[in-house]
Design a protein around this motif. Sequence first.
Motif, PDB file in Angstrom:
ATOM      1  N   UNK A   1     -15.148  -3.757  -7.866  1.00 23.13           N
ATOM      2  CA  UNK A   1     -14.726  -4.443  -6.634  1.00 23.13           C
ATOM      3  C   UNK A   1     -13.215  -4.666  -6.642  1.00 23.13           C
ATOM      4  N   UNK A   2     -12.665  -5.030  -7.808  1.00 26.79           N
ATOM      5  CA  UNK A   2     -11.206  -5.231  -7.889  1.00 26.79           C
ATOM      6  C   UNK A   2     -10.468  -3.910  -7.659  1.00 26.79           C
ATOM      7  N   UNK A   3     -11.015  -2.824  -8.185  1.00 32.60           N
ATOM      8  CA  UNK A   3     -10.385  -1.512  -7.967  1.00 32.60           C
ATOM      9  C   UNK A   3     -10.425  -1.135  -6.485  1.00 32.60           C
ATOM     10  N   UNK A   4     -11.538  -1.454  -5.831  1.00 27.18           N
ATOM     11  CA  UNK A   4     -11.657  -1.166  -4.387  1.00 27.18           C
ATOM     12  C   UNK A   4     -10.604  -1.960  -3.617  1.00 27.18           C
ATOM     13  N   UNK A   5     -10.413  -3.225  -4.010  1.00 28.27           N
ATOM     14  CA  UNK A   5      -9.401  -4.043  -3.333  1.00 28.27           C
ATOM     15  C   UNK A   5      -8.003  -3.456  -3.517  1.00 28.27           C
ATOM     16  N   UNK A   6      -7.709  -3.010  -4.737  1.00 29.72           N
ATOM     17  CA  UNK A   6      -6.381  -2.428  -4.989  1.00 29.72           C
ATOM     18  C   UNK A   6      -6.213  -1.120  -4.213  1.00 29.72           C
ATOM     19  N   UNK A   7      -7.266  -0.317  -4.164  1.00 28.50           N
ATOM     20  CA  UNK A   7      -7.199   0.920  -3.383  1.00 28.50           C
ATOM     21  C   UNK A   7      -6.971   0.598  -1.899  1.00 28.50           C
ATOM     22  N   UNK A   8      -7.590  -0.485  -1.423  1.00 30.87           N
ATOM     23  CA  UNK A   8      -7.393  -0.895  -0.025  1.00 30.87           C
ATOM     24  C   UNK A   8      -5.941  -1.312   0.212  1.00 30.87           C
ATOM     25  N   UNK A   9      -5.352  -1.998  -0.773  1.00 31.96           N
ATOM     26  CA  UNK A   9      -3.929  -2.377  -0.670  1.00 31.96           C
ATOM     27  C   UNK A   9      -3.063  -1.115  -0.587  1.00 31.96           C
ATOM     28  N   UNK A  10      -3.396  -0.113  -1.396  1.00 32.18           N
ATOM     29  CA  UNK A  10      -2.607   1.129  -1.396  1.00 32.18           C
ATOM     30  C   UNK A  10      -2.739   1.839  -0.047  1.00 32.18           C
ATOM     31  N   UNK A  11      -3.937   1.838   0.496  1.00 28.19           N
ATOM     32  CA  UNK A  11      -4.122   2.450   1.823  1.00 28.19           C
ATOM     33  C   UNK A  11      -3.245   1.743   2.849  1.00 28.19           C
ATOM     34  N   UNK A  12      -3.230   0.404   2.781  1.00 30.08           N
ATOM     35  CA  UNK A  12      -2.429  -0.377   3.719  1.00 30.08           C
ATOM     36  C   UNK A  12      -0.950  -0.010   3.618  1.00 30.08           C
ATOM     37  N   UNK A  13      -0.482   0.184   2.380  1.00 28.95           N
ATOM     38  CA  UNK A  13       0.931   0.538   2.176  1.00 28.95           C
ATOM     39  C   UNK A  13       1.236   1.934   2.717  1.00 28.95           C
ATOM     40  N   UNK A  14       0.273   2.828   2.621  1.00 34.03           N
ATOM     41  CA  UNK A  14       0.511   4.226   2.999  1.00 34.03           C
ATOM     42  C   UNK A  14       0.315   4.476   4.487  1.00 34.03           C
ATOM     43  N   UNK A  15      -0.456   3.643   5.126  1.00 32.77           N
ATOM     44  CA  UNK A  15      -0.878   3.878   6.517  1.00 32.77           C
ATOM     45  C   UNK A  15       0.288   4.123   7.475  1.00 32.77           C
ATOM     46  N   UNK A  16       1.407   3.366   7.382  1.00 30.66           N
ATOM     47  CA  UNK A  16       2.494   3.619   8.337  1.00 30.66           C
ATOM     48  C   UNK A  16       3.075   5.033   8.219  1.00 30.66           C
ATOM     49  N   UNK A  17       2.915   5.648   7.065  1.00 38.20           N
ATOM     50  CA  UNK A  17       3.525   6.961   6.827  1.00 38.20           C
ATOM     51  C   UNK A  17       2.553   8.111   7.068  1.00 38.20           C
ATOM     52  N   UNK A  18       1.318   7.940   6.648  1.00 39.19           N
ATOM     53  CA  UNK A  18       0.385   9.076   6.652  1.00 39.19           C
ATOM     54  C   UNK A  18      -0.987   8.662   7.189  1.00 39.19           C
TER      55      UNK A  18
ATOM     56  N   UNK B   1      -3.009 -11.083  -4.981  1.00 36.50           N
ATOM     57  CA  UNK B   1      -3.271 -11.033  -3.532  1.00 36.50           C
ATOM     58  C   UNK B   1      -4.247  -9.931  -3.139  1.00 36.50           C
ATOM     59  N   UNK B   2      -4.623  -9.067  -4.098  1.00 32.31           N
ATOM     60  CA  UNK B   2      -5.647  -8.059  -3.784  1.00 32.31           C
ATOM     61  C   UNK B   2      -6.983  -8.732  -3.476  1.00 32.31           C
ATOM     62  N   UNK B   3      -7.189  -9.912  -4.074  1.00 37.16           N
ATOM     63  CA  UNK B   3      -8.480 -10.585  -3.891  1.00 37.16           C
ATOM     64  C   UNK B   3      -8.686 -10.904  -2.418  1.00 37.16           C
ATOM     65  N   UNK B   4      -9.797 -10.505  -1.905  1.00 38.80           N
ATOM     66  CA  UNK B   4     -10.093 -10.783  -0.503  1.00 38.80           C
ATOM     67  C   UNK B   4      -9.646  -9.686   0.437  1.00 38.80           C
ATOM     68  N   UNK B   5      -8.899  -8.672  -0.071  1.00 41.08           N
ATOM     69  CA  UNK B   5      -8.571  -7.528   0.786  1.00 41.08           C
ATOM     70  C   UNK B   5      -9.878  -6.875   1.221  1.00 41.08           C
ATOM     71  N   UNK B   6     -10.056  -6.663   2.526  1.00 38.91           N
ATOM     72  CA  UNK B   6     -11.345  -6.124   2.988  1.00 38.91           C
ATOM     73  C   UNK B   6     -11.667  -4.788   2.318  1.00 38.91           C
ATOM     74  N   UNK B   7     -12.837  -4.749   1.677  1.00 41.55           N
ATOM     75  CA  UNK B   7     -13.243  -3.504   1.022  1.00 41.55           C
ATOM     76  C   UNK B   7     -13.460  -2.396   2.037  1.00 41.55           C
ATOM     77  N   UNK B   8     -13.688  -2.772   3.301  1.00 37.02           N
ATOM     78  CA  UNK B   8     -13.904  -1.752   4.338  1.00 37.02           C
ATOM     79  C   UNK B   8     -12.662  -0.906   4.572  1.00 37.02           C
ATOM     80  N   UNK B   9     -11.487  -1.446   4.201  1.00 36.90           N
ATOM     81  CA  UNK B   9     -10.278  -0.621   4.319  1.00 36.90           C
ATOM     82  C   UNK B   9     -10.378   0.590   3.410  1.00 36.90           C
ATOM     83  N   UNK B  10     -11.083   0.430   2.304  1.00 38.02           N
ATOM     84  CA  UNK B  10     -11.320   1.547   1.388  1.00 38.02           C
ATOM     85  C   UNK B  10     -12.555   2.343   1.807  1.00 38.02           C
TER      86      UNK B  10
END
Length: 473
Positions: free
Chosen positions: A243-260, A323-332
């Motif tokens: 679950x923590x890995x999913x949250x971190x992956x969701x954070x990475x998606x959020x960071x990348x979204x404006x570019x790609x 701050x990854x905690x609580x990042x919606x897993x649905x973003x991943x």
Amino acid sequence: MRLSSPLSPLGLFLAALAGGACAHASGDPGRAPHAIAAPAPPAWLDELARRYDGEYRALGLETRMFSPEQWWRVATPLLARDRGFTVAEAGRSAEGRPLRHVAWGEGATRVLLWSQMHGDESTASMALADLFRFLGEHPTHPLVERLRREATLHFLPVMNPDGAARFQRRNAQGIDINRDARALASPEARALKSLRDRVRPAFGFNLHDQRVGYRAGDSERGVAIALLAPPYDASGGVNPVRARAIEVAAVMRTALEPYIAGRIARWDDSFNPRAFGDLMTQWGTSTVLVESGGIEGDPQKQVLRKLNFLALAAALDAIASGSHAGTPQALYAGLPENGEVWPDLLIEGGVLAAPGVAEARVDLLVKFEHPLLGHGGEIADVGDLAGARARRVIDASGLFIVPIAGPGAAGAGASGSPPAPPPIGPGEPARFHLSRDPQGRDIVWTLAEDLDPAHRYPATVGERAGETLPPGF
Ligand SMILES: [Zn+2]
């Protein structure tokens, strides 16, 4: 086994709130049907992106094929002890090249990042050198201060140096190190496992490149970066580690979204009991797999390198701050999967005019050893390929496909006879003119295995929708 968008009511609410304020993803046809909009990335990320070229990019790694020795020549001056780094040998490769463990930071949360386990997957190694420059040269940057205080970062960069020296996937023993996490037959796999056992990291980053041809879901867009929070067993379940890995992956998606946006995918999440990402998760390290794919117009993956740097910075910040905690897993979970792999080049509807052979109307499929550069072209198929799709399509109707001889072809320079071109067929080098006449005099376009940058694709070929460089690059 798929994730079924596990999302709490609170997560849904936060996601809707954040999504409403964000223009990036709205109306993007590439989104999965039930995907939620990505919230805005952290405010400091934009400034990090603007300063990257001048202040963070490590100089001396401008092309993606470099030797491990060249990488360390660039990295070593960035890793001074007075900048907070320690460097220690963590083992030797099968051919005796040093494997080096780099550590930085004073905090309690331990993170392990390893790159280039596959020797021809170098994008993240370049980004790690950038990260070293950022951490070492900007000690008072608020992010650097936070990372130093809260985290300790451990690195095993370019961890398959023998493969990197040959720019090949496997190590010098012919072993795929990412299928050696269980057997630990290779010294490189043993070095990574023993480093993991010593460090016992809470988080891990397994940094790779994937094939350029992957499409995002069922769209026509190429995948720029794919992410995976690997499963820990065949059930595909989500325990707290994953679950923590999913949250971190969701954070990475959020960071990348404006570019790609629309070009971020989710790697296949079926369990592989020999792969490091899966076993790291099983061993208790929340691991994110990052697979850099391709962006048309970025042949040396320098844009992808910068995106790796930005995504890692956002991920490490989220880990350090919690701050990854609580990042919606649905973003991943809402990311499209890696879809079809499209071949590189389709020549549609030309007339094959090979010497001594009857003319025939054919389609021709070409694959490149280096797809983004258009180098190392080889015929993949010939004949009726109607319905085939490819990264690029040339409409050759009204044109002849005229094979041309390579350097040193039989007959060249001998008794005056013209050199013989290679036969047209799967596995043969792709060498031909597209010409308005069957003799190959009125040439429209030429491929001589390597695409000549001065001889670009004909005007009939357009960039695929959304395949251009991201804004700001
Ligand atoms: Zn790989």
